[in-house]
Design a protein around this motif. Structure first.
Motif, mmCIF file in Angstrom:
data_model
loop_
_atom_site.group_PDB
_atom_site.id
_atom_site.type_symbol
_atom_site.label_atom_id
_atom_site.label_comp_id
_atom_site.label_asym_id
_atom_site.label_seq_id
_atom_site.Cartn_x
_atom_site.Cartn_y
_atom_site.Cartn_z
ATOM 1 N N SER A 312 42.207 27.949 38.758
ATOM 2 C CA SER A 312 42.084 29.374 38.434
ATOM 3 C C SER A 312 43.224 30.163 39.060
ATOM 4 O O SER A 312 43.841 29.742 40.033
ATOM 5 C CB SER A 312 40.755 29.919 38.945
ATOM 6 O OG SER A 312 40.729 29.884 40.358
ATOM 7 N N LYS A 313 43.505 31.329 38.481
ATOM 8 C CA LYS A 313 44.462 32.237 39.083
ATOM 9 C C LYS A 313 43.772 32.999 40.217
ATOM 10 O O LYS A 313 42.570 33.225 40.180
ATOM 11 C CB LYS A 313 44.980 33.224 38.037
ATOM 12 C CG LYS A 313 45.860 32.584 36.975
ATOM 13 C CD LYS A 313 46.415 33.644 36.029
ATOM 14 C CE LYS A 313 47.337 33.013 35.001
ATOM 15 N NZ LYS A 313 47.886 34.038 34.056
ATOM 16 N N THR A 314 44.548 33.391 41.209
ATOM 17 C CA THR A 314 43.979 34.170 42.308
ATOM 18 C C THR A 314 43.651 35.565 41.798
ATOM 19 O O THR A 314 44.497 36.256 41.239
ATOM 20 C CB THR A 314 44.969 34.260 43.478
ATOM 21 O OG1 THR A 314 45.220 32.940 43.973
ATOM 22 C CG2 THR A 314 44.407 35.107 44.603
ATOM 23 N N LYS A 315 42.391 35.957 41.993
ATOM 24 C CA LYS A 315 41.928 37.254 41.503
ATOM 25 C C LYS A 315 41.060 37.908 42.561
ATOM 26 O O LYS A 315 40.029 37.364 42.957
ATOM 27 C CB LYS A 315 41.146 37.070 40.201
ATOM 28 C CG LYS A 315 40.752 38.372 39.524
ATOM 29 C CD LYS A 315 40.035 38.089 38.210
ATOM 30 C CE LYS A 315 39.669 39.384 37.489
ATOM 31 N NZ LYS A 315 38.940 39.118 36.218
ATOM 32 N N LEU A 316 41.477 39.067 43.047
ATOM 33 C CA LEU A 316 40.725 39.835 44.031
ATOM 34 C C LEU A 316 40.324 41.149 43.387
ATOM 35 O O LEU A 316 41.182 41.964 43.045
ATOM 36 C CB LEU A 316 41.580 40.091 45.275
ATOM 37 C CG LEU A 316 40.899 40.804 46.448
ATOM 38 C CD1 LEU A 316 39.814 39.929 47.058
ATOM 39 C CD2 LEU A 316 41.917 41.187 47.517
ATOM 40 N N GLU A 317 39.030 41.348 43.192
ATOM 41 C CA GLU A 317 38.559 42.551 42.515
ATOM 42 C C GLU A 317 37.416 43.194 43.281
ATOM 43 O O GLU A 317 36.616 42.511 43.925
ATOM 44 C CB GLU A 317 38.109 42.215 41.092
ATOM 45 C CG GLU A 317 37.091 41.093 41.012
ATOM 46 C CD GLU A 317 36.837 40.631 39.594
ATOM 47 O OE1 GLU A 317 37.097 41.413 38.663
ATOM 48 O OE2 GLU A 317 36.379 39.488 39.421
ATOM 49 N N LYS A 318 37.327 44.513 43.209
ATOM 50 C CA LYS A 318 36.267 45.236 43.890
ATOM 51 C C LYS A 318 34.929 44.968 43.205
ATOM 52 O O LYS A 318 34.864 44.855 41.973
ATOM 53 C CB LYS A 318 36.568 46.736 43.898
ATOM 54 C CG LYS A 318 37.661 47.127 44.881
ATOM 55 C CD LYS A 318 37.714 48.634 45.100
ATOM 56 C CE LYS A 318 38.697 48.977 46.214
ATOM 57 N NZ LYS A 318 38.718 50.453 46.489
ATOM 58 N N VAL A 319 33.872 44.867 44.014
ATOM 59 C CA VAL A 319 32.528 44.655 43.486
ATOM 60 C C VAL A 319 31.575 45.654 44.151
ATOM 61 O O VAL A 319 31.931 46.352 45.096
ATOM 62 C CB VAL A 319 32.034 43.210 43.716
ATOM 63 C CG1 VAL A 319 32.835 42.229 42.890
ATOM 64 C CG2 VAL A 319 32.081 42.843 45.197
ATOM 65 N N SER A 320 30.356 45.672 43.667
ATOM 66 C CA SER A 320 29.354 46.606 44.172
ATOM 67 C C SER A 320 28.696 46.090 45.444
ATOM 68 O O SER A 320 28.756 44.899 45.764
ATOM 69 C CB SER A 320 28.270 46.839 43.116
ATOM 70 O OG SER A 320 27.497 45.655 42.951
#
Length: 379
Positions: A312-320
């Motif tokens: 997978s590609k590195t993915k940093l995303e905001k979550v609740s």
């Protein structure tokens, strides 16, 4: 209505409310629409009053269904908190078949075990500290025995916890808590909680990494340590009430067999670490000791839910907050003290929440380094 069932504390995080119920020491995450209904229900003098309040928006059957749902919800959130009552049990000193002393700089503890198998419960994570006390000053003496398929943990000859041998993680967590109390001269009642997660510091602040077993949080922490970051705590991350900082846990990082090949070229001496066989479900393990950070504690700026996904590609995303707490709370210990519950909610309010998907070691390290710099600017 019965307002004794109302939450003691409530705090809004984005689109979700987090409620804390004192009787059960439980946290509930709800949406604003449900909260409005809940408040209307609690403020009504009777069920009939509540049904009358919402009758313009719903049919009679829908109104009754909502009322029953709220009643059941409140009752489930107010089931009494069971603090474990530890029975008086006499320590059998004749079972002290193995004795180890662990020295952390100038502080030492002693642990007595009744067998090599029981020793495997806590020793591998602390093996690097197994050495004689330099000044014969033992802060605390622990005894860990197996009796009738129950693990018994004593401190200074007093039973402090017991659990089925199949629930040995309970004993591990309790031991770490009391080890930390000994090292930092605190009581168990001084802590807001101990989180099931691993914490990394850059020397200025810290980030707590959480995730279900097998999601790659320990592997990620090992990668970050190999790239210049420091391990503050592996698996058990303690939060102190006095300053709301996460404190150093001296346990080594537990690495599963699936990550051995990945880490061998990146971590000096990894191939020479002994393989530990203890639990069939976990398989072969290696415990990677780390250099102690410059300080014993650091403020936390973010919680990241980790998900290793091959290719997978590195993915940093905001979550609740909902995504984070649904993973964080079930396997963590949180103090039932109302002061601590309020501090916990306030502490959460200062943090950023993310989900990290990764497989590439270089890009994930770069991404975490950028995040530290970004969050440190807000301190």
């Amino acid at each position: 209505m019965n307002n004794s069932l109302a939450p003691a504390y409530k705090k809004l995080f984005g689109e979700y409310w987090v409620l804390w119920f004192e009787v059960s020491n439980s946290y509930s995450i709800i949406e604003p629409k449900f909260k409005l209904l809940l408040e209307s229900y609690l403020e009504s003098n009777s069920k009939a009053d509540f049904l009358d309040t919402i009758s313009n928006d719903m049919s009679v059957s829908e109104s009754n269904s909502v009322s029953e749902t709220l009643f059941s919800y409140l009752n489930s959130c107010n089931e009494p908190y069971n603090s474990t009552n530890i029975p008086f049990t006499v320590l059998k000193t004749s079972q002290r078949n193995i004795s180890e002393t662990y020295t952390f700089e100038d502080k030492s503890i002693q642990i007595n075990y009744d067998s090599e198998l029981v020793k495997m419960t806590v020793h591998p994570a602390l093996a690097t500290y197994s050495k004689a006390a330099s000044n014969n000053n033992i802060l605390a003496t622990f005894d860990l025995f197996l009796e009738n398929d129950e693990l018994l943990l004593f401190q200074d000859e007093k039973l402090i916890s017991s659990a089925s041998k199949h629930s040995y993680h309970i004993i591990q967590g309790k031991f770490i808590m009391h080890l930390l109390c000994a090292l930092y001269n605190n009581l168990e009642t001084d802590w807001i909680g101990t989180f099931h997660g691993s914490t990394i510091t850059d020397g200025h602040s810290s980030i707590l990494f959480i995730g279900d077993s097998g999601k790659g949080k320990s592997t990620l922490c090992a990668l970050l340590v190999a790239n210049g970051f420091q391990l503050l705590a592996d698996d058990v991350s303690p939060l102190l009430s006095k300053d709301q900082h996460i404190y150093y846990n001296p346990s080594a990082i537990s690495i599963k067999k699936g990550a051995f090949e990945l880490l061998e070229p990146l971590v000096n001496g990894f191939e020479n670490l002994p393989i530990v066989k203890f639990n069939k479900t976990k398989g072969d393990l290696k415990y990677m000791p780390c250099v102690k950070p410059n300080k014993d504690h650091y403020p936390c700026t973010a919680i990241i839910s980790v998900n290793y996904k091959p290719n997978s590609k590195t993915k940093l995303e905001k979550v609740s907050v909902k995504t984070i707490l649904e993973t964080l709370i079930p396997d963590s210990w949180l103090s039932p003290n109302p002061l601590h519950a309020n501090q916990f909610l306030d502490w959460l309010g200062q943090l950023a929440f993310y989900q990290l998907t990764y497989s590439d070691t270089q890009s994930v390290t770069t991404e975490i380094a950028k995040l530290f710099k970004q969050l440190n600017k807000k301190l």
